[in-house]
Design a protein around this motif. Sequence first.
Motif, mmCIF file in Angstrom:
data_model
loop_
_atom_site.group_PDB
_atom_site.id
_atom_site.type_symbol
_atom_site.label_atom_id
_atom_site.label_comp_id
_atom_site.label_asym_id
_atom_site.label_seq_id
_atom_site.Cartn_x
_atom_site.Cartn_y
_atom_site.Cartn_z
ATOM 1 N N MET A 65 11.000 15.406 9.690
ATOM 2 C CA MET A 65 10.232 14.271 9.186
ATOM 3 C C MET A 65 9.772 14.546 7.747
ATOM 4 S SD MET A 65 6.783 12.603 10.743
ATOM 5 C CE MET A 65 5.811 13.988 10.237
ATOM 6 N N SER A 66 9.904 13.531 6.910
ATOM 7 C CA SER A 66 9.528 13.698 5.505
ATOM 8 C C SER A 66 8.358 12.788 5.166
ATOM 9 C CB SER A 66 10.699 13.324 4.603
ATOM 10 O OG SER A 66 11.815 14.121 4.888
ATOM 11 N N LEU A 67 7.652 13.159 4.090
ATOM 12 C CA LEU A 67 6.618 12.276 3.549
ATOM 13 C C LEU A 67 7.195 11.598 2.306
ATOM 14 C CD1 LEU A 67 3.787 11.117 3.214
ATOM 15 C CD2 LEU A 67 3.152 13.221 2.016
ATOM 16 N N ILE A 68 7.241 10.280 2.350
ATOM 17 C CA ILE A 68 7.842 9.528 1.249
ATOM 18 C C ILE A 68 6.797 8.611 0.620
ATOM 19 C CG2 ILE A 68 9.662 7.871 0.627
ATOM 20 C CD1 ILE A 68 11.370 9.048 2.810
ATOM 21 N N VAL A 69 6.677 8.701 -0.713
ATOM 22 C CA VAL A 69 5.798 7.784 -1.443
ATOM 23 C C VAL A 69 6.678 6.732 -2.100
ATOM 24 C CG1 VAL A 69 4.144 7.555 -3.348
ATOM 25 C CG2 VAL A 69 4.068 9.583 -1.874
ATOM 26 N N GLN A 70 6.357 5.465 -1.857
ATOM 27 C CA GLN A 70 7.115 4.369 -2.466
ATOM 28 C C GLN A 70 6.162 3.499 -3.259
ATOM 29 O OE1 GLN A 70 8.820 2.588 1.171
ATOM 30 N NE2 GLN A 70 10.731 3.696 0.748
ATOM 31 N N LYS A 71 6.507 3.243 -4.534
ATOM 32 C CA LYS A 71 5.656 2.381 -5.361
ATOM 33 C C LYS A 71 6.392 1.087 -5.690
ATOM 34 C CE LYS A 71 4.360 0.711 -9.544
ATOM 35 N NZ LYS A 71 5.107 0.174 -10.694
ATOM 36 N N PHE A 72 5.701 -0.028 -5.547
ATOM 37 C CA PHE A 72 6.303 -1.328 -5.858
ATOM 38 C C PHE A 72 5.500 -2.004 -6.962
ATOM 39 C CE2 PHE A 72 7.544 -0.211 -1.618
ATOM 40 C CZ PHE A 72 8.908 -0.515 -1.605
ATOM 41 N N GLY A 73 6.181 -2.401 -8.033
ATOM 42 C CA GLY A 73 5.529 -3.055 -9.170
ATOM 43 C C GLY A 73 5.244 -4.515 -8.897
ATOM 44 N N GLY A 74 4.578 -5.138 -9.856
ATOM 45 C CA GLY A 74 4.106 -6.513 -9.699
ATOM 46 C C GLY A 74 5.186 -7.524 -9.355
ATOM 47 N N SER A 75 6.349 -7.402 -9.974
ATOM 48 C CA SER A 75 7.380 -8.410 -9.708
ATOM 49 C C SER A 75 7.973 -8.215 -8.316
ATOM 50 C CB SER A 75 8.471 -8.377 -10.778
ATOM 51 O OG SER A 75 8.870 -7.056 -10.989
ATOM 52 N N SER A 76 7.899 -7.002 -7.793
ATOM 53 C CA SER A 76 8.445 -6.731 -6.455
ATOM 54 C C SER A 76 7.600 -7.358 -5.343
ATOM 55 C CB SER A 76 8.539 -5.227 -6.201
ATOM 56 O OG SER A 76 9.401 -4.621 -7.139
ATOM 57 N N VAL A 77 6.353 -7.733 -5.670
ATOM 58 C CA VAL A 77 5.473 -8.345 -4.650
ATOM 59 C C VAL A 77 4.942 -9.706 -5.125
ATOM 60 C CG1 VAL A 77 4.766 -6.198 -3.522
ATOM 61 C CG2 VAL A 77 3.491 -6.977 -5.522
ATOM 62 N N ALA A 78 5.701 -10.341 -6.048
ATOM 63 C CA ALA A 78 5.191 -11.526 -6.751
ATOM 64 C C ALA A 78 4.888 -12.724 -5.846
ATOM 65 C CB ALA A 78 6.176 -11.937 -7.840
ATOM 66 N N ASN A 79 5.613 -12.866 -4.734
ATOM 67 C CA ASN A 79 5.357 -14.015 -3.845
ATOM 68 C C ASN A 79 5.610 -13.591 -2.393
ATOM 69 O OD1 ASN A 79 8.195 -14.043 -3.439
ATOM 70 N ND2 ASN A 79 8.415 -15.205 -5.338
ATOM 71 N N ALA A 80 5.394 -14.539 -1.459
ATOM 72 C CA ALA A 80 5.460 -14.189 -0.035
ATOM 73 C C ALA A 80 6.826 -13.601 0.334
ATOM 74 C CB ALA A 80 5.167 -15.425 0.812
ATOM 75 N N GLU A 81 7.875 -14.208 -0.193
ATOM 76 C CA GLU A 81 9.229 -13.742 0.136
ATOM 77 C C GLU A 81 9.418 -12.291 -0.326
ATOM 78 O OE1 GLU A 81 12.185 -16.198 -1.718
ATOM 79 O OE2 GLU A 81 13.758 -14.758 -1.179
ATOM 80 N N ARG A 82 8.937 -12.018 -1.535
ATOM 81 C CA ARG A 82 9.070 -10.652 -2.077
ATOM 82 C C ARG A 82 8.204 -9.656 -1.287
ATOM 83 N NH1 ARG A 82 10.690 -10.783 -7.974
ATOM 84 N NH2 ARG A 82 12.500 -12.144 -7.826
ATOM 85 N N VAL A 83 7.033 -10.125 -0.850
ATOM 86 C CA VAL A 83 6.159 -9.241 -0.065
ATOM 87 C C VAL A 83 6.880 -8.843 1.224
ATOM 88 C CG1 VAL A 83 3.996 -9.109 1.250
ATOM 89 C CG2 VAL A 83 3.987 -10.072 -1.062
ATOM 90 N N PHE A 84 7.530 -9.809 1.858
ATOM 91 C CA PHE A 84 8.274 -9.499 3.088
ATOM 92 C C PHE A 84 9.491 -8.612 2.804
ATOM 93 C CE2 PHE A 84 5.775 -12.828 5.200
ATOM 94 C CZ PHE A 84 5.478 -12.149 6.374
ATOM 95 N N ASN A 85 10.086 -8.816 1.643
ATOM 96 C CA ASN A 85 11.202 -7.953 1.246
ATOM 97 C C ASN A 85 10.727 -6.490 1.166
ATOM 98 O OD1 ASN A 85 13.779 -7.201 -0.075
ATOM 99 N ND2 ASN A 85 12.485 -6.949 -1.887
ATOM 100 N N VAL A 86 9.558 -6.291 0.533
ATOM 101 C CA VAL A 86 9.000 -4.947 0.427
ATOM 102 C C VAL A 86 8.649 -4.417 1.821
ATOM 103 C CG1 VAL A 86 6.991 -3.617 -0.386
ATOM 104 C CG2 VAL A 86 8.175 -5.175 -1.948
ATOM 105 N N ALA A 87 8.047 -5.277 2.636
ATOM 106 C CA ALA A 87 7.698 -4.859 4.001
ATOM 107 C C ALA A 87 8.948 -4.355 4.722
ATOM 108 C CB ALA A 87 7.068 -6.034 4.756
ATOM 109 N N GLY A 88 10.091 -5.016 4.466
ATOM 110 C CA GLY A 88 11.370 -4.608 5.068
ATOM 111 C C GLY A 88 11.776 -3.206 4.619
ATOM 112 N N ILE A 89 11.669 -2.940 3.323
ATOM 113 C CA ILE A 89 12.057 -1.616 2.796
ATOM 114 C C ILE A 89 11.151 -0.524 3.396
ATOM 115 C CG2 ILE A 89 12.165 -0.174 0.701
ATOM 116 C CD1 ILE A 89 12.786 -2.768 -0.888
#
Length: 402
Positions: free
Chosen positions: A1-25
């Motif tokens: 098991m690994s510890l992974i840090v993932q950072k998402f910038g403003g455009s990656s979470v800009a709207n609901a669809e993008r937020v769900f996209n990030v949730a998927g990743i």
Amino acid sequence: MSLIVQKFGGSSVANAERVFNVAGIVTETYDKGNDVVVVVSAQGDTTDDLIAKGNEINPNASKRERDMLVSAGEQISISLLAMAIEKLGYPVISLLGWQAGFQTSSAYTSARIRRVIPNRIRKELDKKRIVIVAGFQGLSKYDDITTLGRGGSDTSAVAIAAAMHADLCQIYTDVEGVYTADPRKVKNARKLKDISYDEMLELATMGAQVLNNRSVEMAKKYNIELEVLSSLVRAPGTIVKEKSRMEKMLISGVAKDTDVARLSVIGVPDEPGLAFKLFSKLSAKNINVDIILQSIGRDNKKDISFTVGADRAEEAKAALADYVENIGAKEIVCSTDVAKISIVGAGMESHAGVASKMFEALYDAQINIQMIATSEIKVSVLINKKDADRAVSAIHEKFFEE
Ligand code: ADP
Ligand code: ASP
Ligand code: MG
């Protein structure tokens, strides 16, 4: 098991669809059995909008209150992402900077991270939760909210990766990696497979906003490998690490900085000590100076020109008002109509003619150079702002497309 840090910038979470996209990743990473800590920026232009709102009420508001205001952007995005992940049926919790253990200096609006004490994050990971942390913010020793300066969420992510000895730190953004020039401006820009910390630090400092320069500094200090990649397109990104094994390229990129001002003190007496006095006035105010040019003395007078960040130009001018009068200089002239264009590459240490190739590209495009500065792995020129994009394209073409 690994510890992974993932950072998402403003455009990656800009709207609901993008937020769900990030949730998927994020949940996909979690499903592979990893511990996942996610750092998010404010949605889209939220930070700009909050700054504008503040200015509408009081353009001279204290920096403390400005931080209180802009830090709200990340509070919105962490909760929205956590809600999306809840909806997908996963255990998750969002934390503000202070809850995640971010202790900073008290330099509001540009605070430095002093330490991260990730006890709470660990506790939540132990409960098998996905942890979402607000980027860009922390707490001063006075228990006040601070922010880290624009683009600071990158640094938040690297700081967590360092404090928790993460196995991987991924910076997800709206382009596929680090390119030889801004891919939105230069259509033939090439994605780099990897790049060294030193080169990335110079590129970031010279205007390539894809990574915040402090985050690169911190990654180098703690030897954290970064992967810069797209949240929208699945493709390998760019690895930022100590030594790049890149196919030998002379330079790794061209960067543009238009947030720069040139100040010239005209008619400085040609005698020892005056440059020292000038620059000590600026350092007393913590104003960073970049390119410096002093003319040869003539009729016992010389001119000293230098560049500062555009946001510090007025302050620099004011700090030098007494100096100009006391030493009997003629005047101080300020121009914000300038841009700094830089090429960066470890290859130039061992190759002659790199600077001249850059100057040739500018000559071919009939662009005048006002000032020049070089370091081991960088050449910067100051030019007229209106020529900036043309200059980047001309230089990029010369080095990468011929
Ligand atoms: P985020 O919101 O994910 O933090 P930023 O807007 O801060 O994203 O940074 C990504 C942007 O950086 C890209 O959209 C791109 O226009 C710009 N950029 C500038 N120079 C470069 C470069 N050399 N390589 C990649 N992107 C660059
Ligand atoms: N939201 C902050 C900004 O816009 C921090 C970041 O995006 O990294 O500068
Ligand atoms: Mg950014």
